[in-house]
Design a protein around this motif. Structure first.
Motif, PDB file in Angstrom:
ATOM      1  N   SER A 175      42.266  37.593  31.914  1.00 16.65           N
ATOM      2  CA  SER A 175      40.830  37.928  31.906  1.00 16.65           C
ATOM      3  C   SER A 175      40.453  38.725  30.663  1.00 16.65           C
ATOM      4  CB  SER A 175      40.455  38.718  33.173  1.00 16.65           C
ATOM      5  OG  SER A 175      40.606  37.938  34.326  1.00 16.65           O
ATOM      6  N   GLY A 176      40.966  38.297  29.530  1.00  8.97           N
ATOM      7  CA  GLY A 176      40.694  38.994  28.282  1.00  8.97           C
ATOM      8  C   GLY A 176      39.538  38.401  27.516  1.00  8.97           C
ATOM      9  N   PHE A 177      39.124  39.115  26.476  1.00  9.07           N
ATOM     10  CA  PHE A 177      38.127  38.617  25.521  1.00  9.07           C
ATOM     11  C   PHE A 177      38.392  39.286  24.184  1.00  9.07           C
ATOM     12  CE2 PHE A 177      36.369  42.052  28.045  1.00  9.07           C
ATOM     13  CZ  PHE A 177      35.759  42.909  27.135  1.00  9.07           C
ATOM     14  N   HIS A 183      38.356  37.552  38.893  1.00 14.54           N
ATOM     15  CA  HIS A 183      38.787  38.576  37.944  1.00 14.54           C
ATOM     16  C   HIS A 183      40.042  39.280  38.469  1.00 14.54           C
ATOM     17  CE1 HIS A 183      37.953  40.917  34.402  1.00 14.54           C
ATOM     18  NE2 HIS A 183      37.991  42.064  35.066  1.00 14.54           N
ATOM     19  N   LEU A 184      41.185  38.628  38.269  1.00 14.58           N
ATOM     20  CA  LEU A 184      42.456  39.154  38.765  1.00 14.58           C
ATOM     21  C   LEU A 184      43.618  38.489  38.053  1.00 14.58           C
ATOM     22  CD1 LEU A 184      43.517  36.589  40.643  1.00 14.58           C
ATOM     23  CD2 LEU A 184      42.036  37.600  42.345  1.00 14.58           C
ATOM     24  N   ILE A 185      44.803  39.047  38.278  1.00 13.61           N
ATOM     25  CA  ILE A 185      46.043  38.440  37.798  1.00 13.61           C
ATOM     26  C   ILE A 185      46.638  37.670  38.974  1.00 13.61           C
ATOM     27  CG2 ILE A 185      48.323  38.850  36.826  1.00 13.61           C
ATOM     28  CD1 ILE A 185      47.262  41.508  35.731  1.00 13.61           C
ATOM     29  N   PRO A 186      46.780  36.362  38.874  1.00 16.67           N
ATOM     30  CA  PRO A 186      47.250  35.577  40.022  1.00 16.67           C
ATOM     31  C   PRO A 186      48.706  35.894  40.352  1.00 16.67           C
ATOM     32  CG  PRO A 186      47.187  34.210  38.057  1.00 16.67           C
ATOM     33  CD  PRO A 186      46.553  35.517  37.690  1.00 16.67           C
ATOM     34  N   SER A 187      49.049  35.752  41.637  1.00 13.25           N
ATOM     35  CA  SER A 187      50.409  36.098  42.057  1.00 13.25           C
ATOM     36  C   SER A 187      51.059  34.998  42.894  1.00 13.25           C
ATOM     37  CB  SER A 187      50.384  37.405  42.863  1.00 13.25           C
ATOM     38  OG  SER A 187      49.537  37.285  43.993  1.00 13.25           O
TER      39      SER A 187
END
Length: 313
Positions: free
Chosen positions: A214-216, A291-295
């Protein structure tokens, strides 16, 4: 539990303080370690860089599944608090009763809570960036010293990776520029902090790759050491046409994997793809959430497979 300001506390992920304790008055920057268990070959270390108004503890809690798989794969996870403590008046800081909300930089000297310039695409000065760079350097140096003084048979690879989320990914974009630099002159890696302390950024070159969730793109408009903003302010303004290609001679060469939530409404996919364009030969991993890091097992495997390519046992 009471902690002292401007100290560093190091813990394992099984011994995390509760931020809801009423006797915690001052919040110090934490370092939370999820170590590789005995009997598993240690490959290297991952610097876990949290998002805006989060902290090391929150990121540790939100990535338990991924962290478990990373440590089983031989990667020690180092969760780091950003050095900037955000004011409690910031509504995002107090989400779900959250305290100790932190950032890696702010956008205004007069109003640290103001994030209106964060994703405009316009160049802006990041306040506190130097202190955050210095904090990463300190963490790397401290861990190197610990390994030198310890049992050599217990020492893992002295290489690092970044795993960064949201604002942490923006900060890590700039860190990656320095990490990928091939300059050999020590003077070119010096930054000066507000108290006139000179810090060498050379330890950042131990970072071998990065995962950006979720970067920019960074839009910092001030020189960092000998690195001119032209190294990351590629691609023009936010209203550039899609047909305009970046000058890849100005893009970062650090190997990168970009994790993009196709339903992310905080950092929309088009902004994350602009960060992809700032890296040479970037890899992309998408998921259908926000808006997360998938696991999920599949996504964790993809991230571990990416890391394995850049670590030598």
């Amino acid at each position: 539990m009471r902690v002292q300001k401007d100290s560093i506390m190091e813990m394992t992920s099984d011994n995390i303080p509760n931020n809801n304790e009423k006797d915690v008055v001052d919040f110090l920057p934490q370092v939370i370690i999820s170590p590789v268990k005995e009997g598993i070959t240690k490959k290297g270390k991952i610097l876990m860089i949290h998002g805006w108004a989060q902290n090391a503890q929150i990121m540790c809690n939100k990535t338990k599944g991924l962290t478990r798989k990373l440590t089983k794969a031989g990667y020690e996870c180092i969760f780091i608090d950003g050095p900037t403590l955000l004011p409690e008046s910031n509504e995002k800081t107090l989400e779900s009763g959250r305290e100790n909300g932190r950032g890696w930089f702010t956008f205004s000297k007069t109003n640290p809570s103001d994030t209106s310039k964060a994703q405009t695409g316009e160049s802006v000065t990041y306040i506190g960036l130097e202190e955050s760079m210095a904090r990463l350097v300190d963490i790397i140096n401290e861990h190197e010293e610990e390994e030198k003084s310890g049992d050599e048979s217990e020492s893992g690879c002295n290489s690092y990776a970044l795993l960064a989320f949201s604002q942490g990914a923006v900060f890590s974009h700039l860190v990656s520029i320095i990490a990928a630099s091939s300059s050999s002159t020590s003077s070119s890696k010096i930054i000066e902090l507000n108290d006139s302390t000179a810090i060498s950024l050379s330890p950042l070159q131990k970072i071998k790759c990065g995962i950006f969730a979720s970067g920019f793109p960074a839009r910092h408009n001030v020189k960092i050491a000998d690195h001119d903003p032209s190294e990351w302010l590629v691609g023009g303004s936010s209203d550039e046409s899609d047909s305009k290609k970046n000058d890849f001679s100005s893009c970062c060469t650090l190997p990168s994997l970009h994790v993009i939530g196709m339903n992310d409404t905080s950092v929309t996919p088009d902004k994350s793809y602009k960060l992809v364009d700032r890296f040479v030969d970037a890899e992309v991993l998408t998921h259908e959430k926000g808006h997360l890091i998938p696991s999920t097992s599949a996504h964790c495997k993809s991230m571990i497979d990416f890391l394995d390519k850049y670590y030598t046992l």
